[in-house]
Write a protein that holds these residues in place. Sequence first.
Motif, mmCIF file in Angstrom:
data_model
loop_
_atom_site.group_PDB
_atom_site.id
_atom_site.type_symbol
_atom_site.label_atom_id
_atom_site.label_comp_id
_atom_site.label_asym_id
_atom_site.label_seq_id
_atom_site.Cartn_x
_atom_site.Cartn_y
_atom_site.Cartn_z
ATOM 1 N N UNK A 71 5.872 -20.324 53.758
ATOM 2 C CA UNK A 71 7.238 -19.948 53.363
ATOM 3 C C UNK A 71 7.266 -18.532 52.793
ATOM 4 N N UNK A 72 6.238 -18.173 52.050
ATOM 5 C CA UNK A 72 6.179 -16.827 51.487
ATOM 6 C C UNK A 72 5.732 -15.790 52.503
ATOM 7 N N UNK A 73 4.983 -16.222 53.488
ATOM 8 C CA UNK A 73 4.527 -15.346 54.567
ATOM 9 C C UNK A 73 5.702 -14.895 55.439
ATOM 10 N N UNK A 74 6.617 -15.815 55.706
ATOM 11 C CA UNK A 74 7.781 -15.484 56.533
ATOM 12 C C UNK A 74 8.701 -14.565 55.739
ATOM 13 N N UNK A 75 8.992 -13.423 56.294
ATOM 14 C CA UNK A 75 9.760 -12.426 55.561
ATOM 15 C C UNK A 75 11.255 -12.746 55.538
ATOM 16 N N UNK A 76 11.940 -11.961 54.763
ATOM 17 C CA UNK A 76 13.389 -12.073 54.690
ATOM 18 C C UNK A 76 13.972 -11.932 56.097
ATOM 19 N N UNK A 78 14.246 -14.708 58.046
ATOM 20 C CA UNK A 78 13.920 -15.997 58.648
ATOM 21 C C UNK A 78 14.457 -17.116 57.772
ATOM 22 N N UNK A 79 14.855 -18.219 58.398
ATOM 23 C CA UNK A 79 15.310 -19.395 57.663
ATOM 24 C C UNK A 79 14.650 -20.630 58.248
ATOM 25 N N UNK A 80 14.254 -21.539 57.385
ATOM 26 C CA UNK A 80 13.635 -22.784 57.821
ATOM 27 C C UNK A 80 14.734 -23.735 58.289
ATOM 28 N N UNK A 81 14.629 -24.167 59.548
ATOM 29 C CA UNK A 81 15.632 -25.053 60.147
ATOM 30 C C UNK A 81 14.937 -26.190 60.901
ATOM 31 N N UNK A 82 15.631 -27.299 61.023
ATOM 32 C CA UNK A 82 15.135 -28.411 61.820
ATOM 33 C C UNK A 82 15.656 -28.247 63.249
ATOM 34 N N UNK A 83 14.756 -28.403 64.225
ATOM 35 C CA UNK A 83 15.140 -28.304 65.631
ATOM 36 C C UNK A 83 14.600 -29.518 66.377
ATOM 37 N N UNK A 84 15.121 -29.721 67.585
ATOM 38 C CA UNK A 84 14.627 -30.776 68.460
ATOM 39 C C UNK A 84 13.769 -30.136 69.547
ATOM 40 N N UNK A 85 12.587 -30.696 69.745
ATOM 41 C CA UNK A 85 11.654 -30.188 70.746
ATOM 42 C C UNK A 85 11.888 -30.870 72.086
ATOM 43 N N UNK A 86 11.259 -30.339 73.125
ATOM 44 C CA UNK A 86 11.438 -30.906 74.464
ATOM 45 C C UNK A 86 10.954 -32.358 74.539
ATOM 46 N N UNK A 87 10.052 -32.746 73.662
ATOM 47 C CA UNK A 87 9.557 -34.128 73.605
ATOM 48 C C UNK A 87 10.568 -35.069 72.959
ATOM 49 N N UNK A 88 11.612 -34.521 72.345
ATOM 50 C CA UNK A 88 12.571 -35.314 71.589
ATOM 51 C C UNK A 88 12.220 -35.388 70.109
ATOM 52 N N UNK A 89 11.032 -34.975 69.778
ATOM 53 C CA UNK A 89 10.570 -34.965 68.390
ATOM 54 C C UNK A 89 11.309 -33.878 67.613
ATOM 55 N N UNK A 91 11.284 -31.129 64.391
ATOM 56 C CA UNK A 91 10.320 -30.331 63.632
ATOM 57 C C UNK A 91 11.059 -29.244 62.873
ATOM 58 N N UNK A 92 10.433 -28.752 61.854
ATOM 59 C CA UNK A 92 10.948 -27.588 61.147
ATOM 60 C C UNK A 92 10.376 -26.332 61.786
ATOM 61 N N UNK A 93 11.124 -25.253 61.740
ATOM 62 C CA UNK A 93 10.654 -23.964 62.241
ATOM 63 C C UNK A 93 11.387 -22.851 61.501
ATOM 64 N N UNK A 94 10.856 -21.653 61.628
ATOM 65 C CA UNK A 94 11.515 -20.482 61.041
ATOM 66 C C UNK A 94 12.292 -19.764 62.138
ATOM 67 N N UNK A 95 13.599 -19.783 62.031
ATOM 68 C CA UNK A 95 14.451 -19.093 63.007
ATOM 69 C C UNK A 95 14.839 -17.737 62.440
ATOM 70 N N UNK A 96 15.051 -16.786 63.336
ATOM 71 C CA UNK A 96 15.418 -15.431 62.943
ATOM 72 C C UNK A 96 16.935 -15.349 62.808
ATOM 73 N N UNK A 97 17.406 -14.886 61.664
ATOM 74 C CA UNK A 97 18.833 -14.739 61.415
ATOM 75 C C UNK A 97 19.267 -13.281 61.419
ATOM 76 N N UNK A 98 18.303 -12.382 61.514
ATOM 77 C CA UNK A 98 18.599 -10.963 61.422
ATOM 78 C C UNK A 98 19.066 -10.368 62.739
ATOM 79 N N UNK A 99 19.115 -9.048 62.743
ATOM 80 C CA UNK A 99 19.544 -8.297 63.916
ATOM 81 C C UNK A 99 18.327 -7.630 64.537
#
Length: 142
Positions: A71-76, A78-89, A91-99
């Motif tokens: 969490x500290x490694x990911x810079x400003x 990025x936001x932690x979000x829950x997504x659905x994977x192709x398996x249907x599972x 997971x959390x991931x860091x998505x980019x919110x910037x420009x």
Amino acid sequence: MTLFVYGTLLFDPVLEALLGRIPQRLPAAAPGWRVAAMEGRVYPGLVAAPGTEAPGVLLTDLGRREWAIIARYEEEGFALREITLSSGRRALTHVWLGTRVREENWDPQVFECYHLPGFVAWCASVAPELTAEADRHKHCHP
């Protein structure tokens, strides 16, 4: 919960420098997302992109301290979000919110050839600070 990673955290030396070990991994993909190259950065951002699929892996055995380090490694930007994977599972991931997102996808082979050694050195230099900060706040993460 597992963490879907798609960029620099795909590389063993980066994980080793940050966490001191290589977590267990499973191949994964995230439909509706792409691993975008970004202006002025050697690392990518995960951005919404209907009709595409972002390749990556799941880190399946992260402890609270490791979640806090990442969490500290990911810079400003990025936001932690829950997504659905192709398996249907899910997971959390860091998505980019910037420009400053480029039209082309990030190329892990280019990163490995030209940027990985310097990036690993940077990770090793900041890891003690990230770890100390994570130890103070590890109760705040999954």
